[in-house]
Motif scaffolding. Structure first.
Motif, PDB file in Angstrom:
ATOM      1  N   UNK A 230       0.840  -1.191   0.000  1.00 35.33           N
ATOM      2  CA  UNK A 230       0.000   0.000   0.000  1.00 35.33           C
ATOM      3  C   UNK A 230       0.878   1.245   0.000  1.00 35.33           C
ATOM      4  N   UNK A 231       0.467   2.229  -0.778  1.00 33.31           N
ATOM      5  CA  UNK A 231       1.222   3.472  -0.886  1.00 33.31           C
ATOM      6  C   UNK A 231       0.526   4.608  -0.153  1.00 33.31           C
ATOM      7  N   UNK A 232       1.240   5.710  -0.003  1.00 32.01           N
ATOM      8  CA  UNK A 232       0.729   6.852   0.751  1.00 32.01           C
ATOM      9  C   UNK A 232       0.100   7.892  -0.173  1.00 32.01           C
ATOM     10  N   UNK A 233      -0.543   8.874   0.416  1.00 32.43           N
ATOM     11  CA  UNK A 233      -1.191   9.953  -0.332  1.00 32.43           C
ATOM     12  C   UNK A 233      -1.057  11.260   0.433  1.00 32.43           C
ATOM     13  N   UNK A 234      -1.259  12.350  -0.291  1.00 29.03           N
ATOM     14  CA  UNK A 234      -1.210  13.686   0.305  1.00 29.03           C
ATOM     15  C   UNK A 234      -2.611  14.296   0.341  1.00 29.03           C
ATOM     16  N   UNK A 235      -2.812  15.177   1.310  1.00 26.41           N
ATOM     17  CA  UNK A 235      -4.000  16.014   1.358  1.00 26.41           C
ATOM     18  C   UNK A 235      -3.578  17.391   1.848  1.00 26.41           C
TER      19      UNK A 235
END
Length: 274
Positions: A101-106
């Motif tokens: 699983x990869x990360x994300x930005x907000x």
């Protein structure tokens, strides 16, 4: 799906799954549908291993709705963990679950989604996290941001249901070590350790009492004999007052520190097949 099973389109997912298991067919069985709905139809403790790389939050649109398209990342974590709870039920006690699983930005903030999922699974579903494997993406995607480094890795988590007796074949992934050899009549390990330096350090030690020196020398000779017989490929010796303790000097947190205190030495042994 095998030809025989393809004819049974009218049977339930559970019947199809059980028929496939009984048949011992080597052709893959594909069950197409909503992951949660499919899992709910499978029997307890029926799967040996699960591997998945679900859609990452806010990165792709594979359909009109689905995992990864939630408005809030917390809903994404919740939806994934609902599926993984059902997965835990169908996984055998000897099985493993591998999650990439990869990360994300907000709003320019890295959310730490992989670890949010991992902590939810360990804290609230009693999964046991055995490993975090870092996938080093040598050729990562382009990143045009000028105020941060590019993200060129992802997590692969290894989860199990129990701390013992789950299937794990470590020998299958070993790299073959270099071989020991004999030089001028003396055995030399794969990385050139002959024991001469250690013997000299034992003899000249002011930290070891005579009995400890004898025990250390006997143990060193036994290790060198194991090298000669191929039982070990390599080793390192830690001697009180000569080498620093591995990891910690505290006897309270380190078994090796306690061994060094009690005996005056310990060994780091390399596995003979890599």
């Amino acid at each position: 799906m095998s030809a025989n099973l393809a004819k049974k389109k009218s049977i339930s997912t559970l019947e199809l799954f059980e028929s496939y298991r009984i048949s011992c067919d080597t052709i893959p069985l594909f069950l197409h549908g909503d992951a949660l709905a499919i899992l709910r139809q499978l029997p307890d403790h029926s799967i040996d291993v699960a591997m998945t790389s679900p859609p990452y939050w806010g990165k792709r649109q594979y359909a009109e709705e689905g995992i990864g398209l939630e408005k809030d990342y917390q809903d994404y974590v919740r939806d994934l963990c609902e599926i993984f709870s059902e997965l835990k039920r169908v996984l055998k006690n000897t099985g493993s679950f591998w999650l990439n699983i990869g990360d994300s930005y907000k709003a320019k903030q890295l959310l730490g989604i992989p670890w949010r999922v991992a902590f939810e699974l360990t804290d609230n579903q009693s999964w046991i996290l055995r490993n975090e494997v870092v996938w080093n993406k040598v050729k990562g995607g382009p990143d045009n941001a000028k105020d941060k480094l590019g993200n060129v890795h992802e997590q692969i988590f290894h989860f199990v249901k129990r701390t013992k007796n789950y299937f794990y074949d470590s020998d299958a992934i070993r790299s073959k070590p270099s071989q020991s050899k004999v030089v001028n009549g003396a055995i030399v390990s794969a990385t050139g350790v002959s024991g001469v330096r250690y013997k000299r350090q034992i003899e000249l030690s002011t930290e070891l009492i005579p009995k400890e020196k004898k025990n250390a020398m006997d143990a060193l000779n036994a290790i060198l004999d194991d090298i000669r017989q191929g039982k070990l490929s390599d080793f390192r010796m830690i001697i009180r007052g000569q080498q620093r303790t591995t990891h910690s000097d505290s006897k309270r947190v380190s078994g090796r520190a306690k061994e060094l205190f009690d005996k005056g030495y310990y060994f780091l042994r390399y596995h003979p097949i890599g």
